[in-house]
Design an enzyme around this catalytic site. Structure first.
Site, PDB file in Angstrom:
ATOM      1  N   ARG A  56      -9.669 -44.002 -91.620  1.00 44.46           N
ATOM      2  CA  ARG A  56      -8.427 -43.887 -92.406  1.00 44.46           C
ATOM      3  C   ARG A  56      -8.672 -44.063 -93.909  1.00 44.46           C
ATOM      4  NH1 ARG A  56      -5.070 -43.155 -88.179  1.00 44.46           N
ATOM      5  NH2 ARG A  56      -5.173 -44.646 -86.470  1.00 44.46           N
ATOM      6  N   SER A 116      -2.780 -44.017 -79.715  1.00 47.37           N
ATOM      7  CA  SER A 116      -2.322 -45.118 -78.852  1.00 47.37           C
ATOM      8  C   SER A 116      -1.858 -44.596 -77.498  1.00 47.37           C
ATOM      9  CB  SER A 116      -1.154 -45.846 -79.517  1.00 47.37           C
ATOM     10  OG  SER A 116      -1.579 -46.473 -80.695  1.00 47.37           O
ATOM     11  N   ASP A 164      -1.136 -49.011 -89.692  1.00 47.66           N
ATOM     12  CA  ASP A 164      -2.304 -48.139 -89.849  1.00 47.66           C
ATOM     13  C   ASP A 164      -2.183 -47.201 -91.055  1.00 47.66           C
ATOM     14  OD1 ASP A 164      -3.510 -49.250 -87.645  1.00 47.66           O
ATOM     15  OD2 ASP A 164      -2.775 -47.721 -86.261  1.00 47.66           O
ATOM     16  N   ARG A 196     -15.272 -57.419 -85.145  1.00 52.13           N
ATOM     17  CA  ARG A 196     -13.818 -57.649 -85.128  1.00 52.13           C
ATOM     18  C   ARG A 196     -13.429 -58.802 -84.197  1.00 52.13           C
ATOM     19  NH1 ARG A 196     -10.827 -52.006 -84.900  1.00 52.13           N
ATOM     20  NH2 ARG A 196      -9.065 -53.343 -85.389  1.00 52.13           N
ATOM     21  N   GLN A 253      -1.882 -54.694 -79.650  1.00 54.15           N
ATOM     22  CA  GLN A 253      -3.070 -54.736 -78.786  1.00 54.15           C
ATOM     23  C   GLN A 253      -3.103 -56.023 -77.974  1.00 54.15           C
ATOM     24  OE1 GLN A 253      -6.441 -53.979 -81.328  1.00 54.15           O
ATOM     25  NE2 GLN A 253      -5.942 -51.821 -81.541  1.00 54.15           N
ATOM     26  N   ARG A 301      -9.390 -53.413 -94.910  1.00 56.11           N
ATOM     27  CA  ARG A 301      -8.700 -52.317 -95.613  1.00 56.11           C
ATOM     28  C   ARG A 301      -8.050 -52.749 -96.924  1.00 56.11           C
ATOM     29  NH1 ARG A 301      -6.408 -49.059 -90.272  1.00 56.11           N
ATOM     30  NH2 ARG A 301      -8.378 -47.957 -89.922  1.00 56.11           N
TER      31      ARG A 301
HETATM   32  C1  S3P Z   1      -2.737 -50.150 -81.644  1.00 55.00           C
HETATM   33  C2  S3P Z   1      -2.244 -51.275 -82.254  1.00 55.00           C
HETATM   34  C3  S3P Z   1      -2.520 -51.632 -83.658  1.00 55.00           C
HETATM   35  C4  S3P Z   1      -3.106 -50.460 -84.452  1.00 55.00           C
HETATM   36  C5  S3P Z   1      -4.148 -49.706 -83.675  1.00 55.00           C
HETATM   37  C6  S3P Z   1      -3.592 -49.192 -82.371  1.00 55.00           C
HETATM   38  C7  S3P Z   1      -2.398 -49.888 -80.244  1.00 55.00           C
HETATM   39  O1  S3P Z   1      -3.447 -52.694 -83.698  1.00 55.00           O
HETATM   40  O2  S3P Z   1      -3.639 -50.921 -85.664  1.00 55.00           O
HETATM   41  O3  S3P Z   1      -4.637 -48.620 -84.437  1.00 55.00           O
HETATM   42  O4  S3P Z   1      -2.618 -48.762 -79.762  1.00 55.00           O
HETATM   43  O5  S3P Z   1      -1.877 -50.803 -79.565  1.00 55.00           O
HETATM   44  P1  S3P Z   1      -2.974 -54.242 -83.690  1.00 55.00           P
HETATM   45  O6  S3P Z   1      -2.261 -54.460 -82.440  1.00 55.00           O
HETATM   46  O7  S3P Z   1      -4.262 -55.027 -83.761  1.00 55.00           O
HETATM   47  O8  S3P Z   1      -2.146 -54.396 -84.912  1.00 55.00           O
END
Ligand code: S3P
Length: 435
Positions: A389, A24, A317, A124, A171, A348
């Protein structure tokens, strides 16, 4: 031929390791460094396919980026309005973070562009970002069902909005805050539960003020970013595989160095501790606005728990490997409130339940989680469905298995953890590949 993992049972885990940089934070360092004024130097950058796709996207938009070489990247920022229209569609590969964050960031540019992804990413959901972007005045076309590719129409006059997020997603929050930098007035986002706050922390480090008040984050449009140096901590999501190895191996004492322990990411440690794991944090300190520590894990007898729902977004995650931990515990584990797991790189919940059942474990998928009654882990073959994962989680299961575990479709381990096989063998797993 696709990459296959073959694991013989192992029982001892030991050593001192450093896992690669946080995914991230690596993504965000490229995005903000590219739009900043001045030169940003990044160390500890994750050289995995996901963050490299973000890096290549900015190179395709005219940003000069040197590296990565041993985790070092130098970004010559072009300023908020200095990106150039790319000649081709930007390929985000497997990376949902790249696509969702860039959909916000790039909606503020003067040019049209297209974001595409691989087979998994193309399935997605993107309406979660395109709907609120439309409220800000940005037109983004999607394919059937709100899926990628995304065609972003640039040059729109954007206005700030307040948005109540229907799901706990960093996100989506980040997408809107990044779009908000290009919008008129204030953009604010309220999240239903805390999610990772790397965007807020790093924007602040780049000199762009972000206000946090309870569950609401806001910023004013029209600001600028100023280059700064970023030291990326090791990814707690990658460290999690080694934490569970330490917790379930018969004999274990492992030290994982320089792990990011941002409180919006440490759900995995809290959940494992509730299950009875022996985890201690040593040498806590801060790098570039992010807390880090060395994580020591020694063997323990885990017990099954009902996972508190408020911890779910903080460990989102890590559930694949937490399901494996649950399969090795004493007593039932119940996970609820984790519907988001169904829209990750794979479904998952279903893929983990299928894999655990293939190894003889009593695991039942529910709409928003799983019920696991632990039992012996037998030998067998599981399909990772191209999800990094899932492949790594079932590798960890070999520490409790009665025979060989074969895992198909492991190429995508490269997206987040290119050195996994090497490090896993170094600490005591017996992992061979078909290459
Ligand atoms: C992330 C947010 C998460 C996570 C992803 C990375 C990020 O997703 O699952 O691996 O870097 O902001 P979501 O915001 O869809 O939960």
């Amino acid at each position: 031929m696709s990459l296959q993992f073959k694991l013989q049972p192992a029982s001892k885990i030991s050593g001192e390791i450093r896992v690669p940089g946080d995914k991230s934070i690596s993504h965000r360092s490229i995005m903000f460094g590219s739009l900043a004024e001045g030169t940003t130097r990044v160390t500890g950058f994750l050289e995995g396919e996901d963050s490299l796709n973000t890096l290549r996207a900015f190179q395709a938009m005219g940003v000069q980026i040197e590296g990565p070489v041993n985790g070092k990247v130098t970004i010559h920022g072009v300023g908020m309005n200095g990106l150039k229209k790319p000649d081709v569609a930007l390929d985000m590969g497997n990376s949902g973070t790249s696509m969702r964050l860039l959909s916000g960031l790039l909606s503020g540019q003067a040019f049209d562009l297209e974001l595409v992804g691989d087979r998994s990413l193309s399935k997605r959901p993107m309406k979660r970002v395109t709907d609120p972007l439309a409220l800000m005045g940005v037109l983004v076309d999607t394919a059937e069902g709100g899926c990628p590719p995304l065609k972003i129409h640039g040059g729109s006059a954007m206005k700030g909005i307040h948005y109540d997020m229907p799901m706990a997603s960093a996100q989506v929050k980040s997408c809107l805050l990044l779009a908000g930098m290009y919008a008129q007035g204030e953009t604010s986002v309220t999240e239903p539960a805390p999610t990772r706050d790397h965007t807020e922390r790093m924007l602040t480090a780049f000199g762009y003020p972000v206000k946090t008040s309870g569950h609401t984050m806001s910023l004013q449009g029209g600001g600028k970013l100023t280059a700064c140096d970023i030291d990326v901590p090791s990814d707690i999501s990658s460290a999690a595989f080694f934490m569970v190895m330490g917790a379930i191996a018969k004999e274990a004492d492992i030290l994982i160095k320089h792990v990011g322990i941002n409180p919006t990411r440490t759900g995995v440690i809290d959940i494992l501790k509730l299950m009875g794991a022996d985890i201690t944090l040593q040498n806590p300190h801060e790098v570039g606005g992010e807390p880090v520590a060395d994580v020591r894990v020694r063997s323990s007898q885990l017990k099954g728990i009902r996972v508190p729902e408020e911890l779910v977004p903080l460990a989102i995650d890590e559930f694949p490997v937490l399901f494996v931990a649950a399969a090795c515990a004493q007593g039932q584990t119940v996970v609820t409130g984790a519907h988001e797991l169904r829209v990750k790189e794979s479904d998952r919940i279903q893929v983990m339940a299928d894999g655990l059942q293939a190894l003889g474990v009593d695991a039942t998928a529910t709409e928003d989680g799983m019920i696991i009654n632990p039992g012996p882990i037998k030998s067998g073959t599981v399909n990772s469905h191209d999800d990094h994962r899932i492949a790594m989680a079932f590798s960890v299961a070999s520490l409790a298995a009665q025979g060989e575990i074969v895992i198909d479709d492991c190429d995508n381990v490269n997206t987040s953890f290119p050195t996994f096989v090497e490090l896993a063998n170094q600490v005591g797993l017996h992992l061979k590949t078909n290459t």
